[in-house]
Design a protein around this motif. Structure first.
Motif, PDB file in Angstrom:
ATOM      1  N   GLN A   6      -2.735  -0.989 -13.027  1.00 23.12           N
ATOM      2  CA  GLN A   6      -3.998  -0.274 -13.197  1.00 23.12           C
ATOM      3  C   GLN A   6      -3.944   1.172 -12.726  1.00 23.12           C
ATOM      4  N   LEU A   7      -2.824   1.598 -12.154  1.00 23.64           N
ATOM      5  CA  LEU A   7      -2.711   2.980 -11.697  1.00 23.64           C
ATOM      6  C   LEU A   7      -2.711   3.939 -12.895  1.00 23.64           C
ATOM      7  N   PRO A   8      -3.501   5.014 -12.852  1.00 21.84           N
ATOM      8  CA  PRO A   8      -3.453   6.011 -13.920  1.00 21.84           C
ATOM      9  C   PRO A   8      -2.043   6.588 -14.054  1.00 21.84           C
ATOM     10  N   GLY A   9      -1.556   6.654 -15.274  1.00 19.11           N
ATOM     11  CA  GLY A   9      -0.231   7.207 -15.515  1.00 19.11           C
ATOM     12  C   GLY A   9       0.853   6.171 -15.669  1.00 19.11           C
ATOM     13  N   VAL A  10       0.583   4.927 -15.267  1.00 19.05           N
ATOM     14  CA  VAL A  10       1.572   3.865 -15.430  1.00 19.05           C
ATOM     15  C   VAL A  10       1.480   3.342 -16.860  1.00 19.05           C
ATOM     16  N   GLU A  11       2.483   3.643 -17.655  1.00 20.66           N
ATOM     17  CA  GLU A  11       2.482   3.250 -19.057  1.00 20.66           C
ATOM     18  C   GLU A  11       3.339   2.016 -19.326  1.00 20.66           C
ATOM     19  N   ASP A  12       4.271   1.739 -18.455  1.00 19.23           N
ATOM     20  CA  ASP A  12       5.213   0.654 -18.708  1.00 19.23           C
ATOM     21  C   ASP A  12       5.567   0.003 -17.378  1.00 19.23           C
ATOM     22  N   LEU A  13       5.067  -1.225 -17.161  1.00 16.85           N
ATOM     23  CA  LEU A  13       5.347  -1.954 -15.928  1.00 16.85           C
ATOM     24  C   LEU A  13       6.224  -3.151 -16.266  1.00 16.85           C
ATOM     25  N   GLU A  70       0.830  -1.208   0.000  1.00 16.24           N
ATOM     26  CA  GLU A  70       0.000   0.000   0.000  1.00 16.24           C
ATOM     27  C   GLU A  70       0.867   1.262   0.000  1.00 16.24           C
ATOM     28  N   GLU A  71       1.954   1.243   0.753  1.00 19.44           N
ATOM     29  CA  GLU A  71       2.862   2.396   0.785  1.00 19.44           C
ATOM     30  C   GLU A  71       3.561   2.583  -0.561  1.00 19.44           C
ATOM     31  N   ILE A  72       3.953   1.476  -1.186  1.00 21.79           N
ATOM     32  CA  ILE A  72       4.591   1.580  -2.494  1.00 21.79           C
ATOM     33  C   ILE A  72       3.616   2.126  -3.523  1.00 21.79           C
ATOM     34  N   LEU A  73       2.388   1.638  -3.511  1.00 21.59           N
ATOM     35  CA  LEU A  73       1.383   2.113  -4.457  1.00 21.59           C
ATOM     36  C   LEU A  73       1.103   3.600  -4.258  1.00 21.59           C
ATOM     37  N   ARG A  74       1.121   4.055  -3.018  1.00 21.63           N
ATOM     38  CA  ARG A  74       0.918   5.480  -2.753  1.00 21.63           C
ATOM     39  C   ARG A  74       2.041   6.307  -3.380  1.00 21.63           C
ATOM     40  N   LEU A  75       3.277   5.860  -3.197  1.00 27.10           N
ATOM     41  CA  LEU A  75       4.400   6.578  -3.806  1.00 27.10           C
ATOM     42  C   LEU A  75       4.339   6.534  -5.330  1.00 27.10           C
ATOM     43  N   MET A  76       3.907   5.425  -5.880  1.00 26.93           N
ATOM     44  CA  MET A  76       3.767   5.340  -7.332  1.00 26.93           C
ATOM     45  C   MET A  76       2.736   6.350  -7.834  1.00 26.93           C
ATOM     46  N   ARG A  77       1.605   6.432  -7.149  1.00 26.88           N
ATOM     47  CA  ARG A  77       0.573   7.406  -7.552  1.00 26.88           C
ATOM     48  C   ARG A  77       1.110   8.828  -7.499  1.00 26.88           C
ATOM     49  N   ILE A  78       1.853   9.113  -6.447  1.00 27.30           N
ATOM     50  CA  ILE A  78       2.424  10.455  -6.300  1.00 27.30           C
ATOM     51  C   ILE A  78       3.439  10.729  -7.412  1.00 27.30           C
ATOM     52  N   SER A  79       4.260   9.731  -7.714  1.00 27.67           N
ATOM     53  CA  SER A  79       5.299   9.929  -8.728  1.00 27.67           C
ATOM     54  C   SER A  79       4.705  10.162 -10.116  1.00 27.67           C
ATOM     55  N   THR A  80       3.561   9.534 -10.422  1.00 27.90           N
ATOM     56  CA  THR A  80       2.954   9.754 -11.741  1.00 27.90           C
ATOM     57  C   THR A  80       2.516  11.204 -11.914  1.00 27.90           C
ATOM     58  N   GLN A  81       2.202  11.874 -10.817  1.00 24.55           N
ATOM     59  CA  GLN A  81       1.836  13.289 -10.905  1.00 24.55           C
ATOM     60  C   GLN A  81       3.036  14.169 -11.220  1.00 24.55           C
ATOM     61  N   LEU A  82       4.243  13.597 -11.050  1.00 16.92           N
ATOM     62  CA  LEU A  82       5.472  14.311 -11.397  1.00 16.92           C
ATOM     63  C   LEU A  82       6.004  13.895 -12.772  1.00 16.92           C
ATOM     64  N   GLY A  83       5.254  13.044 -13.444  1.00 13.52           N
ATOM     65  CA  GLY A  83       5.646  12.643 -14.791  1.00 13.52           C
ATOM     66  C   GLY A  83       6.294  11.289 -14.905  1.00 13.52           C
TER      67      GLY A  83
END
Length: 323
Positions: free
Chosen positions: A84-91, A45-58
């Motif tokens: 499924q996170l918005p902004g994740v284009e390449d996993l 959950e903490e990692i996913l939160r950081l991922m969401r935040i990072s997508t807002q930075l590009g």
């Protein structure tokens, strides 16, 4: 997101565990490894939160690594939520491949698009000795299961070590010729146990000469945001790549930062400088404040690493590059 040197930073490498089901000799000692306590590791959950935040930075590219990421309980659910996170284009995923025979199709279904598999030798006895007990047949089976599952591209990471696997380079060349696999030869880096083995270092130019590729023209059509230089000789179904972190380092084009399993954000993958986001995430502050700290950390990404300095060592790093 740009750093102070105007590099576009959009790639986050995420270590989800420090644990591994192998004990590779250049990576860690045979005994006495002190694993991180469970509560020191970031939760998914903490990692996913950081991922969401990072997508807002590009940030758009995310690579999941370890240790060995597939040994962590709940990894498939985490991969699915990440995809499924918005902004994740390449996993992407980097693995030692031991668990791929059973998991490759599930990894693809979870939303992982491509995979890197670490494989330094295809010799059964040599692999067993180097990994202190590993079965190379499972890794090779995992490579082909990944192709069957539709992961694309499937990349093989080969850390080249003098006196260990230089004689196998032609065998890896044949692998890329006969199958749609992308084999990347990687210079041994002075990290972990390998920091004391600089005599084993083989530069990229020597590798090319051993393979007869020094006059080939690089290609640009292999998906990925990493530093590899790729070649596709005539008649090859796959390609050959080279990653030269030391002899010709690529710091001026580096586009990534690293999140360690215990929540440290390293603006340089091979630097001791890090910012503790585990404590930040658990402090109760807002996403906006975390985003500002994340941006500040990326902004101060150093101009280059210092692995070429003989005095530089970081025994906490327990993997080679995953690109």
């Amino acid at each position: 997101m740009q750093d102070q040197y105007l590099r576009r930073i959009e790639y986050l490498r995420i270590s989800v565990t420090d644990r591994c089901n192998l004990r590779c000799q250049y990576c860690m000692p045979a005994e006495g490894v002190q694993w991180l306590p469970h509560d020191s590791i970031l939760s998914f959950e903490e990692i996913l939160r950081l991922m969401r935040i990072s997508t807002q930075l590009g940030f758009r590219r995310f690579r999941v690594t370890g240790g060995e990421p597939l040994v962590r309980k709940g990894i498939l659910d985490f991969l699915q939520e990440s995809a499924q996170l918005p902004g994740v284009e390449d996993l992407m995923l980097t693995t030692n491949g031991l668990l791929l025979p059973e998991m490759a199709f599930d990894i693809k279904s979870a939303g992982v698009q491509r995979i890197n598999i670490s494989l330094d030798t295809m010799d059964r006895d040599r692999f067993y000795e180097n990994t202190r007990g590993g079965d190379v047949s499972k890794v090779i089976q995992g490579v082909f299961r990944s192709l069957e599952a539709g992961l694309n591209p499937v990349k093989i990471n080969v850390v080249v070590v003098r006196g260990f696997n230089t004689d196998e380079l032609p065998n890896f060349l044949t692998l890329a010729k006969e199958y749609p696999l992308h084999v990347r030869f990687i210079e041994l880096m002075p990290i972990g146990v390998s920091s004391e083995q600089r005599s084993d270092f083989v530069p990229i130019q020597e590798m090319k000469e051993l393979l007869g590729l020094e006059d080939d023209i690089p290609i640009k059509d292999i998906p990925g945001g990493g530093p590899a230089e790729y070649f596709r000789p005539n008649g090859f179904k796959g390609s050959i790549g080279f990653i030269s972190a030391l002899s010709r380092h690529f710091c001026n084009t580096c586009n990534r930062v690293r999140l360690t399993a215990d929540g440290k954000l390293r603006p340089c993958l091979h630097s001791k400088h890090e910012v503790d986001f585990r404590e930040v995430l658990r402090s109760g502050i807002s996403d906006h404040e975390i985003m500002k700290l994340f941006a500040q950390t990326v902004w101060h990404k150093p101009a280059e690493h210092h692995m070429n300095n003989e005095a530089w060592q970081d025994t906490r790093v327990m993997s080679q590059i995953g690109g």
